[in-house]
Design an enzyme around this catalytic site. Structure first.
Site, PDB file in Angstrom:
ATOM      1  N   GLU A 176      68.383  59.035   5.659  1.00  0.00           N
ATOM      2  CA  GLU A 176      69.475  59.095   6.642  1.00  0.00           C
ATOM      3  C   GLU A 176      70.271  57.795   6.664  1.00  0.00           C
ATOM      4  OE1 GLU A 176      67.652  60.415  10.333  1.00  0.00           O
ATOM      5  OE2 GLU A 176      67.861  62.496   9.699  1.00  0.00           O
ATOM      6  N   GLU A 377      64.976  68.062   5.499  1.00  0.00           N
ATOM      7  CA  GLU A 377      64.443  68.069   6.868  1.00  0.00           C
ATOM      8  C   GLU A 377      65.149  69.162   7.643  1.00  0.00           C
ATOM      9  OE1 GLU A 377      64.289  64.490   9.207  1.00  0.00           O
ATOM     10  OE2 GLU A 377      63.922  63.249   7.434  1.00  0.00           O
TER      11      GLU A 377
HETATM   12  C1  BG6 Z   1      65.272  62.504  11.273  1.00  0.00           C
HETATM   13  C2  BG6 Z   1      64.379  61.476  10.658  1.00  0.00           C
HETATM   14  O1  BG6 Z   1      66.232  61.846  12.042  1.00  0.00           O
HETATM   15  O2  BG6 Z   1      64.783  63.410  12.180  1.00  0.00           O
HETATM   16  C3  BG6 Z   1      62.910  61.657  10.937  1.00  0.00           C
HETATM   17  O3  BG6 Z   1      64.582  61.317   9.280  1.00  0.00           O
HETATM   18  C4  BG6 Z   1      62.736  62.205  12.328  1.00  0.00           C
HETATM   19  O4  BG6 Z   1      62.278  60.429  10.715  1.00  0.00           O
HETATM   20  C5  BG6 Z   1      63.399  63.569  12.403  1.00  0.00           C
HETATM   21  O5  BG6 Z   1      61.417  62.274  12.745  1.00  0.00           O
HETATM   22  C6  BG6 Z   1      63.225  64.291  13.711  1.00  0.00           C
HETATM   23  O6  BG6 Z   1      63.592  63.467  14.759  1.00  0.00           O
HETATM   24  P1  BG6 Z   1      62.623  63.190  15.965  1.00  0.00           P
HETATM   25  O7  BG6 Z   1      63.306  62.167  16.745  1.00  0.00           O
HETATM   26  O8  BG6 Z   1      62.471  64.485  16.674  1.00  0.00           O
HETATM   27  O9  BG6 Z   1      61.336  62.717  15.371  1.00  0.00           O
END
Ligand code: BG6
Length: 479
Positions: A176, A377
């Protein structure tokens, strides 16, 4: 008959700092994440300059993958994973980031992880830097604002490329990377928080530092890609963007322009550099808006040109709206809030759920770049409830993933070249934004709680068997 590639890379994603634990074991140094405390949906995390022995830091134990990797990878294999996205904890290899020689114990750990993946027929996909910047580099150079970090990063890349050249083929340079275009990114991504102690939402915003840091990350990423291409032709090098697509809140031309500017700054600025190998024409207008100058050295433009990535990857959780009306109702969100979309539901953390936005995003990105894409993701952070018999019936998570996979398949039918899909937090882990364990994403439940208690045992959720079937049918059976 599946429209997805026969070799579609189904799997799951995690990051070292959010699940390995063992934060100071076998010579590991402390990263910026190791200086972050637990927060919640309502209360931000804190960053501390020193590690305070009386404070709970969720990354320190996390879910202790360090000592559970064999069990966990076996569970991923049981679901049929073809790929496993994880990151290397930079401070396991170079504890302060500045050593000349890598830490052998740290290297050995990832040898074991990648060998275990191989034993199960799982291909690793490695993020080189995922919110794991050595804190010593924050303290000495204000993180990536210091140009010196480019050399330190290259030392790290050279060490891991050479060590894992026969074990890892797919690499992502910075997780990111576009976090740095937002104030939030100063802590975990650019590390431009030298001397700062306090709540993460109180970091004084210094766009000049963030954009300078980003330039150094672009150069570092390009150098790593070029070095890999020159020395390890078998490697495939990708970027990674937090893609939060945004729609104009209304068809008022002011909203359209607002949205275009927002999309450029947040979603396109970094990938335009990393994919096209040069800054976009609109970059100057962003710097002018902040009244900043980004310092570049002679030769940087050439480096960026030579370091274009092979494939584009991104995270996708939600969408937002942009409005010229500063009084428009706001949403919460992944890294940045926007205007609330009246057509969309939201998660318990206020992230607006928009599966069709994934199809739209895939099409927009592919139209722009025409290189293979991968969703690395996606997922639903939710409060899971254990039934009396101990089972976890996470139908809400299955619904979320099903709807997103349907739209992903729709995008492939539209002509998008999609390599794979690795939902986030395939095993419960620490939340990056809040430091909570309660915000769970996994197919596998881990007995670990926000107060640090829990015996760390693992349990399959209902979504575990569902995802196994999805993979086995290459996405044909989503019921
Ligand atoms: C992304 C990141 O922003 O979202 C992860 O690459 C992160 O590291 C994921 O865990 C989900 O966000 P969160 O804040 O729910 O853990």
């Amino acid at each position: 008959m599946s429209v997805l590639r026969k070799d579609f890379l189904w799997g799951g994603a995690v990051a070292a700092n959010q699940f390995e634990g063992a934060w100071n074991v076998d010579g590991k140094g402390d990263s910026v994440s190791d200086h972050c405390t637990t927060g919640s949906a309502k209360k931000p995390k804190r960053v501390t300059i020193n590690i305070d022995p009386g404070t709970l830091y969720p990354s320190h134990e996390a879910i202790d993958f360090y000592h559970h990797y064999e069990e966990d990878i076996a569970l991923f294999a049981e679901m049929g994973f073809k790929v496993f996205r994880t990151s290397i904890n930079w401070t396991r290899i170079f504890p302060t980031g500045m050593e000349e020689e890598p830490n052998e114990k740290g290297l050995e750990f990832y040898d074991k992880v990648f060998d275990c993946c191989k034993k199960h027929g799982i291909e690793p996909l490695v993020t080189i830097s995922h919110y794991e910047l050595p804190y010593a580099l924050v303290a000495k150079y204000n993180g990536w604002e210091g140009r010196e970090l480019i050399d330190y990063f290259m030392n790290y890349c050279k060490a891991i490329f050479e060590r894992y050249k026969d074990k890892v083929k797919y690499w992502l340079t910075f997780n990111e990377i576009n976090s740095g275009t937002m104030p939030f990114g100063a802590v975990l991504s650019t590390g431009t928080v030298k001397g700062f102690e306090g709540y993460t939402n109180e970091v004084p915003d210094k766009p000049g530092e963030r954009f300078q840091a980003l330039h150094h990350q672009f150069v570092a990423s390009a150098l790593a890609v070029k070095y890999a291409h020159d020395n390890y032709p078998q490697f495939k090098m990708g970027n990674m963007i937090c893609f939060v697509t945004s729609y104009p809140l209304t068809c008022n031309p002011d909203d359209i322009l607002e949205n275009q500017a927002h999309m450029r700054e947040m979603n396109w600025y970094c990938s335009d550099v990393q994919v096209r190998g040069e800054y976009p024409a609109y970059a100057q207008s962003i710097w002018d808006k902040y009244g900043i100058t980004v310092k570049m050295e002679p030769g940087d433009a050439e480096i960026l040109k030579q370091g274009a990535v092979d494939f584009y990857t991104f995270s996708y959780y939600m969408s937002n709206c942009a409005s010229a009306d500063k009084n428009a109702a706001a949403s919460d969100g992944n890294l940045i809030a926007g205007a609330k979309n009246p057509y969309l539901p939201a998660s318990d953390w206020g992230w607006q759920i928009d599966p069709k936005g994934l199809r739209y995003s895939l099409n927009e990105i592919y139209d722009r770049y025409r290189i293979p894409l991968m969703v690395v993701e996606n997922g639903l952070g939710a409060y899971d409830k254990k039934e009396a018999d101990g089972s976890i019936n996470d139908d809400y998570r299955i619904d979320y993933l099903r709807q997103h996979i349907e739209q992903m398949i729709g995008a492939v039918k539209d002509g998008v070249d999609l390599m794979g899909y690795t939902p986030w937090g395939c095993i419960d882990l620490v939340s990056a934004s809040t430091g909570e364990m309660a915000k769970r994403y996994g197919f596998i439940y881990v007995e670990k709680y926000d107060d640090g208690t829990g015996d760390l045992s693992r349990k399959r959720k209902k979504s575990f068997d569902w995802y196994k079937k999805v993979i086995a049918t290459n996405g044909d059976d989503l019921t």
